[in-house]
Scaffold this motif. Structure first.
Motif, PDB file in Angstrom:
ATOM      1  N   LYS A 222      50.652  43.437  29.011  1.00 31.05           N
ATOM      2  CA  LYS A 222      49.972  42.348  30.502  1.00 31.05           C
ATOM      3  C   LYS A 222      49.027  42.150  30.241  1.00 31.05           C
ATOM      4  CE  LYS A 222      48.721  40.356  33.466  1.00 31.05           C
ATOM      5  NZ  LYS A 222      47.231  40.634  35.617  1.00 31.05           N
ATOM      6  N   TRP A 223      47.589  43.243  30.194  1.00 24.42           N
ATOM      7  CA  TRP A 223      46.164  43.034  30.060  1.00 24.42           C
ATOM      8  C   TRP A 223      46.313  42.821  28.528  1.00 24.42           C
ATOM      9  CZ3 TRP A 223      44.498  42.598  34.752  1.00 24.42           C
ATOM     10  CH2 TRP A 223      45.125  42.665  36.092  1.00 24.42           C
ATOM     11  N   ILE A 224      46.220  43.452  27.802  1.00 24.93           N
ATOM     12  CA  ILE A 224      46.254  42.881  26.273  1.00 24.93           C
ATOM     13  C   ILE A 224      46.712  41.654  25.637  1.00 24.93           C
ATOM     14  CG2 ILE A 224      46.895  43.663  24.291  1.00 24.93           C
ATOM     15  CD1 ILE A 224      47.845  46.214  24.233  1.00 24.93           C
ATOM     16  N   ALA A 225      47.259  41.173  26.254  1.00 25.23           N
ATOM     17  CA  ALA A 225      47.448  39.586  25.858  1.00 25.23           C
ATOM     18  C   ALA A 225      46.584  38.904  27.122  1.00 25.23           C
ATOM     19  CB  ALA A 225      48.611  39.249  26.601  1.00 25.23           C
ATOM     20  N   GLN A 226      46.343  39.831  28.454  1.00 21.43           N
ATOM     21  CA  GLN A 226      45.118  38.855  29.362  1.00 21.43           C
ATOM     22  C   GLN A 226      43.730  38.731  28.482  1.00 21.43           C
ATOM     23  OE1 GLN A 226      45.841  38.478  33.144  1.00 21.43           O
ATOM     24  NE2 GLN A 226      43.525  39.226  32.982  1.00 21.43           N
ATOM     25  N   GLY A 227      43.328  40.364  28.202  1.00 24.42           N
ATOM     26  CA  GLY A 227      42.391  40.227  27.464  1.00 24.42           C
ATOM     27  C   GLY A 227      41.816  39.324  26.194  1.00 24.42           C
ATOM     28  N   MET A 228      43.305  39.544  25.189  1.00 27.96           N
ATOM     29  CA  MET A 228      42.526  38.258  23.777  1.00 27.96           C
ATOM     30  C   MET A 228      43.023  36.670  24.326  1.00 27.96           C
ATOM     31  SD  MET A 228      42.669  40.699  21.528  1.00 27.96           S
ATOM     32  CE  MET A 228      43.021  41.908  21.279  1.00 27.96           C
ATOM     33  N   VAL A 251      40.808  44.729  32.958  1.00 29.40           N
ATOM     34  CA  VAL A 251      41.770  45.073  31.233  1.00 29.40           C
ATOM     35  C   VAL A 251      41.622  46.628  31.060  1.00 29.40           C
ATOM     36  CG1 VAL A 251      42.194  44.369  29.226  1.00 29.40           C
ATOM     37  CG2 VAL A 251      42.309  42.436  30.519  1.00 29.40           C
ATOM     38  N   ALA A 252      40.283  47.008  31.005  1.00 32.24           N
ATOM     39  CA  ALA A 252      39.373  48.049  31.207  1.00 32.24           C
ATOM     40  C   ALA A 252      40.752  49.524  30.947  1.00 32.24           C
ATOM     41  CB  ALA A 252      38.393  48.204  30.542  1.00 32.24           C
ATOM     42  N   ILE A 253      40.382  49.124  32.736  1.00 39.88           N
ATOM     43  CA  ILE A 253      40.401  50.719  33.630  1.00 39.88           C
ATOM     44  C   ILE A 253      42.239  50.501  33.467  1.00 39.88           C
ATOM     45  CG2 ILE A 253      40.678  50.705  35.577  1.00 39.88           C
ATOM     46  CD1 ILE A 253      38.900  49.089  36.985  1.00 39.88           C
ATOM     47  N   MET A 254      43.316  48.955  32.941  1.00 40.62           N
ATOM     48  CA  MET A 254      45.009  49.886  33.346  1.00 40.62           C
ATOM     49  C   MET A 254      44.837  50.155  32.184  1.00 40.62           C
ATOM     50  SD  MET A 254      46.204  48.774  36.136  1.00 40.62           S
ATOM     51  CE  MET A 254      47.700  48.375  35.620  1.00 40.62           C
ATOM     52  N   LEU A 255      44.042  49.120  30.584  1.00 42.49           N
ATOM     53  CA  LEU A 255      44.913  50.344  29.454  1.00 42.49           C
ATOM     54  C   LEU A 255      43.957  51.756  29.199  1.00 42.49           C
ATOM     55  CD1 LEU A 255      43.424  47.560  26.967  1.00 42.49           C
ATOM     56  CD2 LEU A 255      45.590  48.110  28.415  1.00 42.49           C
ATOM     57  N   ALA A 256      42.893  51.842  29.464  1.00 42.04           N
ATOM     58  CA  ALA A 256      42.419  53.558  29.535  1.00 42.04           C
ATOM     59  C   ALA A 256      43.236  54.365  30.996  1.00 42.04           C
ATOM     60  CB  ALA A 256      41.085  53.343  30.657  1.00 42.04           C
ATOM     61  N   VAL A 257      43.638  53.809  31.794  1.00 44.52           N
ATOM     62  CA  VAL A 257      44.909  53.997  32.536  1.00 44.52           C
ATOM     63  C   VAL A 257      45.893  54.871  32.082  1.00 44.52           C
ATOM     64  CG1 VAL A 257      45.936  54.238  34.668  1.00 44.52           C
ATOM     65  CG2 VAL A 257      43.733  53.988  34.836  1.00 44.52           C
TER      66      VAL A 257
END
Length: 277
Positions: A222-228, A251-257
């Motif tokens: 979901k966060w990758i798509a939102q970032g894109m 986006v960065a925080i959720m992907l890092a988690v």
């Protein structure tokens, strides 16, 4: 007094060299499997062609309106990252565990680090080629608009790299779920497809029921798509997001988690099968 160079440095250098050499082997194996090439490498482009052909016209109003071909592009890029990072390694490792490949490798000097350097290298090469093919088809065949500012491409790069590493670690962890290589596809593919549908890859995330948005809001795709979407769509489209913003920091925080979670899960679940095991 004699000073000798520490052995670990040599070992690490040799491990990295072997890992880099193994990338070529992994790529040959990857492209020799026709079904895998279809379901992971070509699938995002084929799905994009279907959506861009069926849904024509513009999305949005006024000067910020974009073609449907442009609108669907960021979601399919996120879907491609998921397929390359999660589905590919999950299916490969599950099959290699089942057919005895890991056991045979466990009886050789190759280390788990070398093995995974080869896998990660394969994922990055295939993902880059996959996304490049998707964008070429989108821009040349359907006239999708690509970013023109260096800052947008820089944003694309860190989301792509962070998202792909995260998905790869989760794919390694998921490979432990199927009981055999024969059942790997039946376990992994439905999970990946479901995640794509509820993460804004094929359907606008805001169109999902609120409870499903809440559930899918914790997933990395979901966060990758939102970032894109922040990279490929006009800034006016951020108002369509759940919180009315691109939330690139989140986006960065959720992907890092999820990267940390994937690392821990892959370490806990993966077993390097030795001949004497």
């Amino acid at each position: 007094m004699t000073i000798t160079a520490p052995a670990p440095a040599f070992g690490l250098s040799r491990t990295v060299r072997l890992g880099i050499r193994r990338i070529g082997f992994e790529l040959k194996q990857y492209f020799r499997a026709g079904d895998q090439v279809f379901f992971t490498f070509l699938f995002p482009t084929l799905m994009y062609v279907v959506f861009a052909t069926i849904f024509t016209g513009d999305f949005g109003e006024g000067p910020d309106a974009v073609s449907m071909a442009t609108y669907y592009l960021p979601g399919l890029i996120a879907g491609g990252i998921l397929l390359s990072g999660v589905q590919g390694p999950a299916l490969e490792i599950a099959s290699e565990k089942s057919d005895g490949t890991l056991k045979r490798l466990g009886g050789t000097p190759i280390s788990p680090v070398t093995y995974f350097l080869g896998k990660i290298g394969e994922v990055f090469v295939t993902a880059i080629l996959q996304i490049a093919l998707l964008m070429v088809v989108a821009s040349t065949v359907y006239g999708a608009a690509l970013p023109t500012e260096p800052a947008a491409w820089a944003c694309f790069a860190w989301i792509f790299v962070l998202g792909l590493v995260t998905c790869t670690l989760l794919g390694i962890a998921l490979s432990s779920v199927p009981r055999s290589g024969k059942t790997a596809g039946a376990v992994v593919i439905p999970v990946v497809l479901l995640i794509q549908f509820i993460s804004g890859v094929y359907i606008a995330f805001a169109m999902l029921p609120e409870w499903l948005q809440t559930a899918a809001g914790v997933l990395p795709v979901k966060w990758i798509a939102q970032g894109m979407r922040s990279v490929f769509l006009p800034d006016a489209f951020r108002g369509a997001e759940v919180n009315g913003s691109w939330e690139l920091g989140m986006v960065a925080i959720m992907l890092a988690v999820w990267l940390v979670i994937g690392f821990v899960l892959s370490r806990v679940t993966f077993r390097w099968i030795r001949r004497d095991g």
